[in-house]
Design an enzyme around this catalytic site. Structure first.
Site, PDB file in Angstrom:
ATOM      1  N   GLY A 233      41.105  44.921  35.547  1.00 13.28           N
ATOM      2  CA  GLY A 233      41.073  45.034  37.004  1.00 13.28           C
ATOM      3  C   GLY A 233      40.183  46.113  37.577  1.00 13.28           C
ATOM      4  O   GLY A 233      39.962  46.141  38.799  1.00 13.28           O
ATOM      5  N   ARG A 271      35.231  43.077  33.843  1.00 12.13           N
ATOM      6  CA  ARG A 271      34.147  43.432  34.766  1.00 12.13           C
ATOM      7  C   ARG A 271      33.550  44.820  34.486  1.00 12.13           C
ATOM      8  O   ARG A 271      32.341  44.997  34.543  1.00 12.13           O
ATOM      9  CB  ARG A 271      34.704  43.386  36.192  1.00 12.13           C
ATOM     10  CG  ARG A 271      33.645  43.428  37.261  1.00 12.13           C
ATOM     11  CD  ARG A 271      34.283  43.471  38.664  1.00 12.13           C
ATOM     12  NE  ARG A 271      35.440  42.654  38.826  1.00 12.13           N
ATOM     13  CZ  ARG A 271      35.432  41.432  39.384  1.00 12.13           C
ATOM     14  NH1 ARG A 271      34.324  40.919  39.827  1.00 12.13           N
ATOM     15  NH2 ARG A 271      36.559  40.765  39.510  1.00 12.13           N
ATOM     16  N   ARG A 307      30.280  33.283  42.618  1.00  9.73           N
ATOM     17  CA  ARG A 307      31.110  34.324  43.255  1.00  9.73           C
ATOM     18  C   ARG A 307      30.896  34.438  44.775  1.00  9.73           C
ATOM     19  O   ARG A 307      31.876  34.506  45.521  1.00  9.73           O
ATOM     20  CB  ARG A 307      30.911  35.682  42.577  1.00  9.73           C
ATOM     21  CG  ARG A 307      31.312  35.703  41.098  1.00  9.73           C
ATOM     22  CD  ARG A 307      31.448  37.115  40.541  1.00  9.73           C
ATOM     23  NE  ARG A 307      32.604  37.796  41.062  1.00  9.73           N
ATOM     24  CZ  ARG A 307      32.580  38.750  41.962  1.00  9.73           C
ATOM     25  NH1 ARG A 307      31.434  39.163  42.453  1.00  9.73           N
ATOM     26  NH2 ARG A 307      33.687  39.296  42.392  1.00  9.73           N
ATOM     27  N   CYS A 338      23.871  20.861  47.326  1.00  4.00           N
ATOM     28  CA  CYS A 338      24.230  20.179  48.573  1.00  4.00           C
ATOM     29  C   CYS A 338      25.615  20.598  49.043  1.00  4.00           C
ATOM     30  O   CYS A 338      26.574  19.802  49.003  1.00  4.00           O
ATOM     31  CB  CYS A 338      24.139  18.679  48.361  1.00  4.00           C
ATOM     32  SG  CYS A 338      22.496  18.242  47.812  1.00  4.00           S
ATOM     33  N   TYR A 367      31.868  37.162  35.229  1.00  5.14           N
ATOM     34  CA  TYR A 367      32.215  35.978  36.022  1.00  5.14           C
ATOM     35  C   TYR A 367      30.956  35.349  36.655  1.00  5.14           C
ATOM     36  O   TYR A 367      31.008  34.803  37.743  1.00  5.14           O
ATOM     37  CB  TYR A 367      33.270  36.312  37.091  1.00  5.14           C
ATOM     38  CG  TYR A 367      34.465  37.040  36.504  1.00  5.14           C
ATOM     39  CD1 TYR A 367      35.388  36.364  35.736  1.00  5.14           C
ATOM     40  CD2 TYR A 367      34.637  38.419  36.685  1.00  5.14           C
ATOM     41  CE1 TYR A 367      36.463  37.022  35.168  1.00  5.14           C
ATOM     42  CE2 TYR A 367      35.707  39.098  36.121  1.00  5.14           C
ATOM     43  CZ  TYR A 367      36.618  38.387  35.360  1.00  5.14           C
ATOM     44  OH  TYR A 367      37.676  39.043  34.800  1.00  5.14           O
TER      45      TYR A 367
HETATM   46  N1  LLP Z   1      43.669  40.596  31.977  1.00  8.00           N
HETATM   47  C1  LLP Z   1      44.174  39.525  32.644  1.00  8.00           C
HETATM   48  C2  LLP Z   1      45.521  39.042  32.304  1.00  8.00           C
HETATM   49  C3  LLP Z   1      43.398  38.894  33.641  1.00  8.00           C
HETATM   50  O1  LLP Z   1      43.907  37.862  34.293  1.00  8.00           O
HETATM   51  C4  LLP Z   1      42.102  39.388  33.930  1.00  8.00           C
HETATM   52  C5  LLP Z   1      41.272  38.746  34.945  1.00  8.00           C
HETATM   53  C6  LLP Z   1      41.622  40.497  33.202  1.00  8.00           C
HETATM   54  C7  LLP Z   1      42.447  41.073  32.230  1.00  8.00           C
HETATM   55  C8  LLP Z   1      40.253  41.075  33.405  1.00  8.00           C
HETATM   56  O2  LLP Z   1      40.112  41.580  34.683  1.00  8.00           O
HETATM   57  P1  LLP Z   1      38.816  42.459  35.098  1.00  8.00           P
HETATM   58  O3  LLP Z   1      38.879  43.753  34.322  1.00  8.00           O
HETATM   59  O4  LLP Z   1      37.615  41.686  34.751  1.00  8.00           O
HETATM   60  O5  LLP Z   1      38.967  42.644  36.542  1.00  8.00           O
HETATM   61  N2  LLP Z   1      36.601  35.348  38.851  1.00  8.00           N
HETATM   62  C9  LLP Z   1      37.004  36.528  39.593  1.00  8.00           C
HETATM   63  C10 LLP Z   1      37.853  37.456  38.771  1.00  8.00           C
HETATM   64  C11 LLP Z   1      39.083  36.791  38.192  1.00  8.00           C
HETATM   65  C12 LLP Z   1      39.860  37.677  37.275  1.00  8.00           C
HETATM   66  C13 LLP Z   1      40.876  36.920  36.521  1.00  8.00           C
HETATM   67  N3  LLP Z   1      41.642  37.716  35.619  1.00  8.00           N
HETATM   68  C14 LLP Z   1      35.758  37.243  40.118  1.00  8.00           C
HETATM   69  O6  LLP Z   1      34.660  36.741  39.893  1.00  8.00           O
HETATM   70  O7  LLP Z   1      35.873  38.264  40.769  1.00  8.00           O
END
Ligand code: LLP
Length: 404
Positions: A233, A271, A307, A338, A367
């Site tokens: 996150g 991320r 995104r 389109c 992503y």
């Molecule tokens: N752990 C779990 C259980 C998750 O669901 C996620 C992301 C992460 C870790 C990794 O999160 P990060 O560190 O990358 O924030 N497609 C969206 C983001 C969706 C995230 C889904 N879960 C975007 O492009 O912003």
């Protein structure tokens, strides 16, 4: 990246030459940046010595995963496909955690056979299913239970996961009931409490609150968890205005939390590790006069990077050839798809652009390609990695015939 003679370069490679060689659009990654992010992450949480499980959903390119695994990272996976990729990339099963609300029996069987570190469960039914499989196999399976702490992560609603209205995890009451149940099971070993409150978090408060809640719930459960999986996150600075999460503060809060709880911390960052390591190189196909703005029509579209269309996310756009003249009107950068949502960014006072000019779209490593598609029957783009002054191909552009 820097301009040399008014022309943008990435680690001394002229973008113009990359575009010529591979043809646009191209996802271009930097190994140096990947290394820097991993080292920063490790340094910030050094005192905690966590297990860092890279979130494969953010980027599942096998060759990139292999680079990541060489830094000793594990993987957070959410499907049999991601699990296979992680294993293929050389990540050891004892560094892999499996999350997700809808793991099928087939996927659970596969994960159990591969002897991964943990299956983080998200419901009573899933726990029953794992127990059923474990009985048949006469095994004891390591599981975690995901708590939904009912916290507002203060991020986009589409990527918030820790509020009670979200489908993820179980609330405190259910969590405590499930702990009791699992502790009595002969085939399940309750190793972990897991949590993930959302993505692209830039505010410290939600993580602070989350730790307070975990502390209370753990006390009530009277169980010693070998692992606490805090999920991912951590947000990145897409707008380039130095808005960052205070990782040091987060780390100190975790240290405090660990005084009462002798557990190993797991993180699942996606991320933070790969978000800013890639740009999307694209060429302007046409510039079309609009009513109050001009449409800059790129050869990259929402199928390559969804995104902006999906979350209204900002990805900065930078011209490859610097020119001093400014455009007369605002520019709206759009793709060829389109759909009206196929637009990347609207900018005032951009430098004047011409058809066939190249631009780059920033911070697309997370992503980006993993959410890309073949919509409108468009092949997926080339992915390249700059490593030690060399270009490594991560994946080739799909051929149209591959799609037929
Ligand atoms: N752990 C779990 C259980 C998750 O669901 C996620 C992301 C992460 C870790 C990794 O999160 P990060 O560190 O990358 O924030 N497609 C969206 C983001 C969706 C995230 C889904 N879960 C975007 O492009 O912003």
């Amino acid at each position: 990246m820097k301009y040399i003679n008014k022309e943008l370069t990435i680690e001394n490679f002229r973008i113009k030459n990359l575009a010529k060689k591979f043809t646009t659009p191209i996802y271009c990654y930097s190994f140096n940046k990947l290394k820097e992010n991993i080292q920063n992450f490790k340094n910030n949480f050094k005192s905690i010595n966590p297990l860092i499980c890279f979130s494969v959903k953010s980027n599942s390119n096998t060759k990139l995963l292999r680079e990541i695994s060489k830094f000793g990272l594990g993987a957070d996976v959410v499907s049999a496909g991601e699990l296979m990729k992680a294993l293929l990339a050389g990540i050891k099963p004892n560094k892999i955690v499996f999350s997700g609300v809808g793991k099928t029996s087939k996927e659970l069987n596969f994960a159990i056979n591969k002897k991964i570190l943990l299956i983080n469960t998200e419901s009573k039914s899933e726990i029953f299913e794992i127990e059923r499989i474990a009985k048949i196999k006469k095994k004891k399976i390591n599981i975690g239970i995901r708590l939904n702490p009912n916290i507002d992560a203060k991020t986009l609603s589409q990527i918030s996961t820790g509020k009670k209205e979200n489908k993820f995890g179980v609330d405190e009451k259910k969590f405590l009931e499930l702990v009791k149940y699992v502790k009595k099971s002969k085939n399940l070993d309750l190793k972990c409490l897991s949590v993930h409150i959302g993505s692209q978090i830039l505010n410290d408060d939600p993580y602070g609150k989350m730790l307070d809640i975990l502390d209370k719930v753990i006390k009530k459960s009277k169980h010693v968890f070998e692992y606490i999986d805090l999920g991912g996150g951590i947000g990145i600075d897409y707008n380039n205005n130095n808005q960052n999460l205070n990782l040091n503060k987060y780390s100190r809060n975790i240290e405090k939390f660990l005084k009462n709880n002798k557990s190993k911390i797991i993180f699942e960052p996606g991320r933070y590790i790969v978000g800013n390591i890639a740009v999307l190189i694209s060429q302007i196909t046409y510039i079309k006069e609009g009513h109050k703005k001009d449409f800059v029509i790129l050869d990259a579209g929402m199928n390559d990077l969804i995104r902006p269309a999906l979350y209204n996310s900002i990805h900065r756009i930078i011209p490859v050839k610097a020119k001093s003249k400014l455009s007369n009107k605002d520019y709206e950068f759009v793709g060829p798809i389109c759909e009206s949502t196929d637009k990347f960014l609207t900018v005032k006072k951009f430098q004047k652009l011409d058809e066939k000019d190249l631009i780059i779209i920033c911070d697309v490593g997370a992503y980006g390609i993993s959410l890309s598609s073949n919509y409108n029957m468009r092949p997926k783009p080339f992915e390249i990695l700059i490593k030690k002054s060399k270009i490594k191909i991560l994946s080739k552009r799909q051929k149209l015939l591959d799609l037929m």
